[in-house]
Structures are given as structure tokens and as C-alpha cells.
Design a protein around this motif. Structure first.
Motif, PDB file in Angstrom:
ATOM      1  N   LEU A  92      53.890  58.981  10.746  1.00  0.00           N
ATOM      2  CA  LEU A  92      54.770  58.900  11.904  1.00  0.00           C
ATOM      3  C   LEU A  92      56.238  58.867  11.529  1.00  0.00           C
ATOM      4  O   LEU A  92      57.099  59.298  12.311  1.00  0.00           O
ATOM      5  N   SER A  93      56.558  58.377  10.334  1.00  0.00           N
ATOM      6  CA  SER A  93      57.960  58.288   9.925  1.00  0.00           C
ATOM      7  C   SER A  93      58.450  59.522   9.190  1.00  0.00           C
ATOM      8  O   SER A  93      59.647  59.800   9.147  1.00  0.00           O
ATOM      9  N   GLY A  94      57.519  60.248   8.554  1.00  0.00           N
ATOM     10  CA  GLY A  94      57.914  61.384   7.734  1.00  0.00           C
ATOM     11  C   GLY A  94      58.284  61.012   6.319  1.00  0.00           C
ATOM     12  O   GLY A  94      58.677  61.875   5.528  1.00  0.00           O
ATOM     13  N   TYR A  95      58.145  59.736   5.969  1.00  0.00           N
ATOM     14  CA  TYR A  95      58.409  59.264   4.612  1.00  0.00           C
ATOM     15  C   TYR A  95      57.109  59.146   3.827  1.00  0.00           C
ATOM     16  O   TYR A  95      56.056  58.818   4.390  1.00  0.00           O
ATOM     17  N   ARG A  96      57.187  59.345   2.509  1.00  0.00           N
ATOM     18  CA  ARG A  96      56.074  58.977   1.647  1.00  0.00           C
ATOM     19  C   ARG A  96      56.049  57.452   1.510  1.00  0.00           C
ATOM     20  O   ARG A  96      57.082  56.787   1.714  1.00  0.00           O
ATOM     21  N   PRO A  97      54.896  56.870   1.166  1.00  0.00           N
ATOM     22  CA  PRO A  97      54.769  55.409   1.174  1.00  0.00           C
ATOM     23  C   PRO A  97      55.663  54.666   0.200  1.00  0.00           C
ATOM     24  O   PRO A  97      55.813  53.443   0.320  1.00  0.00           O
ATOM     25  N   PRO A 117      61.020  57.372  13.738  1.00  0.00           N
ATOM     26  CA  PRO A 117      59.669  57.938  13.739  1.00  0.00           C
ATOM     27  C   PRO A 117      59.530  59.081  14.742  1.00  0.00           C
ATOM     28  O   PRO A 117      60.388  59.295  15.607  1.00  0.00           O
ATOM     29  N   LEU A 118      58.445  59.789  14.604  1.00  0.00           N
ATOM     30  CA  LEU A 118      58.178  60.987  15.403  1.00  0.00           C
ATOM     31  C   LEU A 118      58.288  60.720  16.895  1.00  0.00           C
ATOM     32  O   LEU A 118      58.939  61.467  17.631  1.00  0.00           O
ATOM     33  N   ASN A 119      57.664  59.671  17.372  1.00  0.00           N
ATOM     34  CA  ASN A 119      57.679  59.389  18.812  1.00  0.00           C
ATOM     35  C   ASN A 119      59.091  59.090  19.314  1.00  0.00           C
ATOM     36  O   ASN A 119      59.489  59.524  20.402  1.00  0.00           O
ATOM     37  N   MET A 120      59.888  58.359  18.514  1.00  0.00           N
ATOM     38  CA  MET A 120      61.259  58.046  18.925  1.00  0.00           C
ATOM     39  C   MET A 120      62.105  59.324  18.980  1.00  0.00           C
ATOM     40  O   MET A 120      62.962  59.471  19.866  1.00  0.00           O
ATOM     41  N   HIS A 121      61.879  60.224  18.051  1.00  0.00           N
ATOM     42  CA  HIS A 121      62.617  61.489  18.042  1.00  0.00           C
ATOM     43  C   HIS A 121      62.312  62.294  19.305  1.00  0.00           C
ATOM     44  O   HIS A 121      63.220  62.896  19.906  1.00  0.00           O
ATOM     45  N   PHE A 122      61.060  62.293  19.729  1.00  0.00           N
ATOM     46  CA  PHE A 122      60.704  62.989  20.970  1.00  0.00           C
ATOM     47  C   PHE A 122      61.312  62.287  22.171  1.00  0.00           C
ATOM     48  O   PHE A 122      61.810  62.938  23.105  1.00  0.00           O
ATOM     49  N   PRO A 391      65.137  66.037  11.575  1.00  0.00           N
ATOM     50  CA  PRO A 391      65.916  64.945  10.981  1.00  0.00           C
ATOM     51  C   PRO A 391      66.046  65.134   9.472  1.00  0.00           C
ATOM     52  O   PRO A 391      65.138  65.643   8.810  1.00  0.00           O
ATOM     53  N   ALA A 392      67.159  64.693   8.920  1.00  0.00           N
ATOM     54  CA  ALA A 392      67.452  64.943   7.512  1.00  0.00           C
ATOM     55  C   ALA A 392      66.539  64.183   6.569  1.00  0.00           C
ATOM     56  O   ALA A 392      66.379  64.580   5.411  1.00  0.00           O
ATOM     57  N   HIS A 393      65.915  63.106   7.027  1.00  0.00           N
ATOM     58  CA  HIS A 393      65.142  62.257   6.115  1.00  0.00           C
ATOM     59  C   HIS A 393      63.749  62.787   5.794  1.00  0.00           C
ATOM     60  O   HIS A 393      63.077  62.267   4.904  1.00  0.00           O
TER      61      HIS A 393
END
Length: 490
Positions: A92-97, A117-122, A391-393
Motif C-alpha cells: 500500500l505504501s510502495g516502499y520495500r520493507p 499510501p495508495l488509498n490516500m493518493h487516490f 509519487p517520487a517515493h
């Protein structure tokens, strides 16, 4: 085919020019004009690719199989960590752990307070965002990025979802004897009462999702529906147990640890042992193993039926023409293979996950891709498919081009990790091999290695890292693994 109201554009690459006019997508990208596509985001807990569409003929999963016929099935997708909390937070965040020590299984916003996270971006881009059931593991992560309060079903069950009097009595007995234990509400590892679908949480929550689809049908939405089953305990209505002949259920063909496996690679499957009637130590008896597998299968068919409820409503409301449907399982699960159960390892069984994406206008319906893909790829994929900025991250790569050309060259490897006390197992899956390094978290020095050749040993029964003949191969793989995980060179 999309309606005439949808905007038409030429494809960016001439190789895709034959795709039908009126299609929503252009080389995996949404049209700049016309209605914004909705997203139905379906997560399933502990679901390995044990499905008909993945070639598992003993499983009855007609609705997921239907979705596969209407979308693109990803044959080789991998989660970033084979445990609920970290896998979902990463996806959901797009980050590795590694980011913010997500691998330690804390809430996302405690690990990465400024996460987008994905939902916040939407939500920030005009979508109504709804979460139902289990999407994040930690309820505290549900407080941000959603248009409404998270919906979790309330019912007559006790503890962790039991309905039978015998199971409820076992829960009460366990809790009375283990008042100071970390885990409570543990009864039997399975039950199959003769009850309707909506007697359990997944039924009630999928019914609520249907209500939300009706409410949201005239506005762009990101609806996340998270199913609990087949997570333990394997509780499902009796009719789903009755779909399977217990005598025809096969046990694992390799109920033994891989030859040469380092100690850190395995588990004692403590998650399962705490349930009533499970062996406190030692192997699982065959008769009990068969009951557990039966329960796992029953739960898959139950969840499949509830997914069918959502797909049917999308069709009834005529929303499929403008809705992207994504189905994913958060990690795999062992059913006695390697003499183990549950997840919590870097083995193929734990990291390999099901993924299906169905998008309006795609010409690859019913096709499959063997591209190596990862859960961190989902965030950028959905951004590209809906026309949202990236998003850049983000650490993943959009899979949207695969919807146009499933056979194009893709990633060289997919990456996963799993911690063991003060040691981290960093793992990579290439087209042919799974290579894992167990490194000290403090010094980053290598403590053990694993190498499995999927061409000759797809079940990962023999660790060939100890063979000097494979030293050169590992020396070519190690720098790639180090680069992805940011490990300083030895």
C-alpha cells in the motif's frame, strides 16, 4: 468494449495499433478525457496461488477463474515479505520493507509517519476511498486516507470467528488457562457449521461492499475489500466443506526440510501450534494434515463465492466497463511442504502470490504473463492505469505495459526478505533461481546462503549454495541483491 462516450486515442506504440478503437487504455495508460476509471481492490489473506486459474484442478474457484478470463493473470508475482502486516504496508505504501523498518511489522504510519499510501493518493486526487474488512493489518493505519470510517463486521461469533458451541467452549477454556498469553481467542484450527454465508465476517463484509457499490456508482471510487479467509482458523460454512472429498485430498509431496537448509530459513510454525488440538511440537499427523488442507480449500471456495457476489454486482450495475478490478493475496502459505505450515519464510511457497488485473478495454483478456513482478509494482500500476501522477517515493515499476503486451521483456528478478532475530534473509527470484543471503543486521556480514534451481528443483528441496560449482553464479547474483536492498558491499 467501451461505450462511445469513452475518449478514443491512438496507441503510443505501433505494435499496439491493432487494439480496438474506443478502448479506455492507450499502451496501459488511461485516456486524458472521459470518466475516470474506478478501482475495486480485492485483497485475500493467506491465499497462495491455489486456484483453478493457476492450474490447481482440485480447487473450486469459479469466480476468481472468471476474473482471470476477463483480465490478465500474473503467473510470477512476489510479495516483499511473507507476513500480513509488512506485506500489506509495503504494497500500500510502495516502499520495500526496509523503509522505516516496516519489516518489524509495526503500523505503517509509525514506521513512516509521512507515508503517502495508495488509498490516500487516490483520495487526494478526487476519488472516494472506502475500506472494508482486512486491508491494512493494523487498525490505526485505517485512520488516514479514507473517505469514511473503516467497516468491520460485527456478528454473533466469539473469539476469532467461531460459531459452533464446541469451538466457543474451546476458546473459553484456552483463554482461562492462558490469561497472560499474547494470543487469545484460539479455539480449533477449523470448523464447518451448517450456516449461511453471512454468518461469518467475510459474508457480512462482502454484503456491505455490494451496498457501497450501489452508493458509489455515480462517482469515481477506490473500493478496497479485504477478505479474512483462508487465514486461520479455517472456518467456513459446511456447504463449502462439502464441495471436497476428504479422501481425495493429497498431502504434501515433500514433508521434509530442504537438504542443506540453514537453520534461519525454516520455522516451527508457531502460528498454527497455538490452536486447540494442534501438536505442540513435532510433525503434523497425516489425518490432521488432511483435515487442515480440507479446511483451507473450503475457505478458498467460500471466499471465491463472496468475490463472485462483488463481480456479479459490478455487472448488474453496468460498472465493469469503467472499473479496474485487482485481486491479490498478501502472501503464500505452506500446507505441510518442507515439513512446515503457515508463512514466515523466503521460500517460493511463501513469497509467490496470486495477482489478477482486469481493466476496461484491455485486449489481453484471458491471457497470462510470466513476467517477474512484485507487490511494490501495484501502486505505480494503478496510478498509470487511472492517469494519476506517480509519487517520487515509489520503489516499484508500473506493470501497465504488460496489459498490452504480456510477453515483453521485463524485470530480471523479484525481491523479498524475512527477518530472524538479529539476522535478515534477503532473497531474489530470477527466471531460474532463488538466491537468499542471511546477513547480520548489525554488521551486514553473510551468515548463510541458499540457492535453489527451479529448472531442476521447482519444489526447492535441495540447497545448492554449498556446491563450489555454484560459487561463480552466486557472485553474479549477490551484487544485484545488495543494490536493491542497499547493502554495503562486503
Amino acid at each position: 468494449m467501451m461505450s462511445n462516450a469513452m475518449n478514443r486515442r491512438d496507441f503510443l506504440r505501433s505494435s499496439c495499433a491493432s487494439m480496438a478503437a474506443g478502448s479506455l487504455f492507450c499502451q496501459g495508460r488511461v485516456s486524458a478525457e472521459g470518466p475516470r476509471p474506478n478501482v475495486l481492490f480485492i485483497g485475500v489473506d493467506d491465499l497462495r496461488p491455489q486456484l483453478g486459474c493457476y492450474g490447481q484442478s482440485q480447487i473450486l474457484s469459479p469466480n476468481i477463474d472468471r476474473l482471470a478470463r476477463e483480465g490478465l493473470l500474473f503467473e510470477r508475482t512476489y510479495c516483499q515479505q511473507a507476513i500480513c502486516m509488512a506485506s500489506r504496508a509495503s504494497l500500500l505504501s510502495g516502499y520495500r520493507p526496509n523503509k522505516g523498518d516496516i519489516f518489524r511489522d509495526g503500523p505503517l504510519f509509525e514506521c513512516v509517519p509521512d507515508a503517502l499510501p495508495l488509498n490516500m493518493h487516490f483520495l487526494n486526487n478526487g476519488y472516494e476511498t472506502i475500506t472494508i474488512g482486512k486491508i491494512y493489518h493494523h487498525h490505526s493505519d485505517e485512520k488516514k486516507g479514507w473517505s469514511r470510517e473503516a467497516f468491520h463486521a460485527e456478528g454473533d461469533w466469539e473469539g476469532r470467528g467461531y460459531l459452533s458451541p464446541e469451538a466457543i467452549a474451546a476458546v473459553e477454556e484456552y483463554d482461562a488457562k492462558n490469561a497472560k498469553a499474547r494470543r487469545h481467542g484460539l479455539g480449533p484450527a477449523f470448523e464447518g457449521p451448517d450456516v449461511p454465508d453471512d454468518a461469518y465476517a467475510d459474508g457480512l463484509e462482502s454484503r456491505h461492499a455490494v451496498e457501497e457499490l450501489n452508493r458509489l456508482q455515480d462517482r469515481p471510487f477506490f473500493l478496497a475489500m479485504g477478505f479474512h479467509k483462508p487465514h486461520l482458523p479455517f472456518n467456513a460454512p459446511k456447504k463449502y466443506w462439502d464441495l471436497y472429498d476428504p479422501d481425495a485430498i493429497d498431502l504434501a509431496e515433500n514433508p521434509f526440510a530442504p537438504k542443506g537448509m540453514p537453520d534461519a530459513a525454516g520455522t516451527t510454525w508457531g502460528e498454527l501450534r497455538g490452536y486447540h488440538g494442534m501438536p505442540e511440537k513435532g510433525p503434523m499427523p497425516d489425518s490432521l494434515a488432511r483435515q487442515l488442507i480440507h479446511g483451507y480449500y473450503a475457505c478458498i471456495s467460500y471466499t471465491d463465492a463472496m468475490i463472485g457476489r462483488l463481480l456479479d454486482e459490478l455487472d448488474r450495475l453496468d460498472l465493469r466497463k469503467n472499473t479496474i478490478v485487482v485481486l491479490w493475496g498478501d502472501h503464500g502459505w505452506k500446507l505441510g511442504e518442507h515439513g512446515m505450515w503457515c508463512k514466515h519464510t523466503n521460500f517460493e511457497l511463501d513469497t509467490h502470490v496470486p495477482l489478477i488485473i482486469s481493466a476496461p478495454g484491455m485486449e489481453t483478456q484471458g491471457q497470462r504473463t510470466r513476467a517477474l513482478t512484485e507487490f511494490v509494482d501495484l501502486y505505480p500500476t494503478l496510478c498509470e492505469l487511472t492517469g494519476l501522477p506517480l509519487p517520487a517515493h515509489l520503489e516499484g515499476k508500473s506493470m501497465a505495459p504488460l496489459l498490452a503486451d504480456p510477453n515483453q521483456p521485463w524485470k530480471e528478478a523479484a525481491y523479498s526478505q524475512y527477518p530472524r532475530s538479529s539476522t535478515m534473509g534477503y532473497s531474489m527470484r530470477t527466471d531460474r533461481y532463488r538466491y537468499t543471503e542471511w546477513r547480520s543486521m548489525a554488521t551486514k556480514s553473510i551468515k548463510a546462503r541458499e540457492l535453489y534451481d527451479h529448472e531442476t528443483d521447482p519444489a526447492e528441496n535441495t540447497n545448492i549454495a554449498l556446491d563450489p560449482a555454484n560459487q561463480a553464479l552466486m557472485e553474479t547474483l549477490s551484487p544485484k541483491l545488495q543494490a536493491v536492498f542497499g547493502i554495503a558491499k562486503d
